[in-house]
Write a protein that holds these residues in place. Structure first.
Motif, PDB file in Angstrom:
ATOM      1  N   UNK A 108     -19.224 134.040 -47.660  1.00 25.52           N
ATOM      2  CA  UNK A 108     -17.959 134.124 -46.940  1.00 25.52           C
ATOM      3  C   UNK A 108     -16.941 134.884 -47.779  1.00 25.52           C
ATOM      4  N   UNK A 109     -16.321 135.882 -47.158  1.00 27.33           N
ATOM      5  CA  UNK A 109     -15.260 136.653 -47.806  1.00 27.33           C
ATOM      6  C   UNK A 109     -13.969 136.466 -47.017  1.00 27.33           C
ATOM      7  N   UNK A 110     -12.853 136.484 -47.729  1.00 27.12           N
ATOM      8  CA  UNK A 110     -11.533 136.384 -47.108  1.00 27.12           C
ATOM      9  C   UNK A 110     -10.682 137.566 -47.542  1.00 27.12           C
ATOM     10  N   UNK A 111     -10.087 138.243 -46.563  1.00 28.22           N
ATOM     11  CA  UNK A 111      -9.231 139.394 -46.847  1.00 28.22           C
ATOM     12  C   UNK A 111      -7.806 139.052 -46.422  1.00 28.22           C
ATOM     13  N   UNK A 112      -6.854 139.272 -47.328  1.00 27.49           N
ATOM     14  CA  UNK A 112      -5.450 138.969 -47.073  1.00 27.49           C
ATOM     15  C   UNK A 112      -4.736 140.281 -46.729  1.00 27.49           C
ATOM     16  N   UNK A 220     -14.231 136.663 -52.626  1.00 29.28           N
ATOM     17  CA  UNK A 220     -15.461 135.953 -52.271  1.00 29.28           C
ATOM     18  C   UNK A 220     -15.145 134.457 -52.318  1.00 29.28           C
ATOM     19  N   UNK A 221     -15.035 133.831 -51.145  1.00 30.93           N
ATOM     20  CA  UNK A 221     -14.539 132.456 -51.082  1.00 30.93           C
ATOM     21  C   UNK A 221     -15.617 131.411 -50.828  1.00 30.93           C
ATOM     22  N   UNK A 222     -16.825 131.833 -50.509  1.00 27.62           N
ATOM     23  CA  UNK A 222     -17.857 130.826 -50.260  1.00 27.62           C
ATOM     24  C   UNK A 222     -19.257 131.389 -50.382  1.00 27.62           C
ATOM     25  N   UNK A 223     -20.155 130.624 -51.017  1.00 24.49           N
ATOM     26  CA  UNK A 223     -21.581 130.925 -51.047  1.00 24.49           C
ATOM     27  C   UNK A 223     -22.296 129.594 -50.823  1.00 24.49           C
TER      28      UNK A 223
END
Length: 267
Positions: A108-112, A220-223
């Motif tokens: 999971x990736x997060x883009x601000x 990268x917020x989740x694996x």
């Protein structure tokens, strides 16, 4: 074998993967393990693998590496040797056959995205259309592995659109180009038909290609590893919170100075 969760500020590194002559997260980690006597000069630990390779400037809170580690090598012990820009904060004992890349079921990736004037509903509609199983060949430079089952979510947080993208894996540059599509339709005012164009079999090149957004707002917020139970190291977490808290303060001070200069120019 032990797996470690790593958080890092990617702005100081030329990506995760070790490279000659430039600082990288992996290179810094392996140098630390070498200094601790875990590996010999230029080698990697037995069983070593990482969840993924983040690009230059991309940060992480859930990067995961695994290797044969001695008993003393806890997250807190690693933090005593690593620079402040990289912090271990959790660990788990894993089977000998564990591979940090192949065992991950989801990333999971997060883009601000700074987009105070974006059309939020259009961004969400575009995200819905981009979600699902598609051939994303127009969102990557990779020539294979472009068919992915992705979930895309958009939420408003103040002046930012927070774009969260989850999938089993990602081709090169995928998330940054996906956010580029969202910016085209929700910020620049292009038609939602742009999404269908991007997902079509036609190869978009030149001026019709999808822009790749800057790397710094990406994390990268989740694996996810279905059979691994990570234990949080409270001492390591305190260290990580302290380091990143200081970085937050420094960033707020820089923002304050920038706003002061901007206001003075306006006056």
């Amino acid at each position: 074998m032990r797996a470690f969760r790593l958080a890092y500020d990617g702005r100081e590194f030329y990506g995760f993967q070790r490279q000659p002559d430039v600082p990288t997260v992996e290179g810094t980690l392996l140098d630390t393990l070498e200094a601790g006597g875990i590996v010999d000069d230029g080698e990697t630990p037995s069983g070593y693998a990482a969840a993924g390779r983040t690009d230059a400037g991309v940060s992480a809170v859930a990067q995961t590496v695994a290797f044969e580690a001695p008993d003393w090598c806890t997250p807190a012990a690693l933090n005593g040797r690593l620079p402040g820009s990289i912090r271990a904060w959790a660990a788990a004992d894993v089977p000998e056959e564990f591979h940090a890349t192949h065992a991950a079921s989801e990333r999971c990736y997060t883009y601000h995205l700074h987009a105070p004037d974006a059309a939020d509903e259009i961004a969400r509609e575009a995200a819905d259309r981009l979600s699902g199983n598609h051939d994303f060949h127009n969102l990557t430079s990779d020539e294979s592995g472009t068919v992915r089952d992705a979930s895309v979510r958009v939420e408003r947080d103040g002046e930012f659109l927070v774009v969260t993208v989850s999938a089993g894996g990602f081709p090169r540059g995928f998330v940054r180009r996906l956010v580029g599509v969202l910016a085209e339709v929700a910020v620049d005012g292009q038609s939602l038909a742009r999404v269908a164009e991007v997902l079509s079999e036609e190869s978009l090149q030149g001026g019709r290609g999808v822009p790749r957004m800057p790397p710094e707002p990406l994390v990268l917020t989740g694996v996810t590893y279905p059979d691994v139970d990570f234990s949080i190291d409270e001492e390591a977490v305190e260290s990580a919170r302290g380091v990143f808290g200081q970085r937050r303060t420094s960033a707020l001070e820089r923002l304050r100075v920038t706003e002061s200069v901007l206001q003075s120019i306006r006056e």
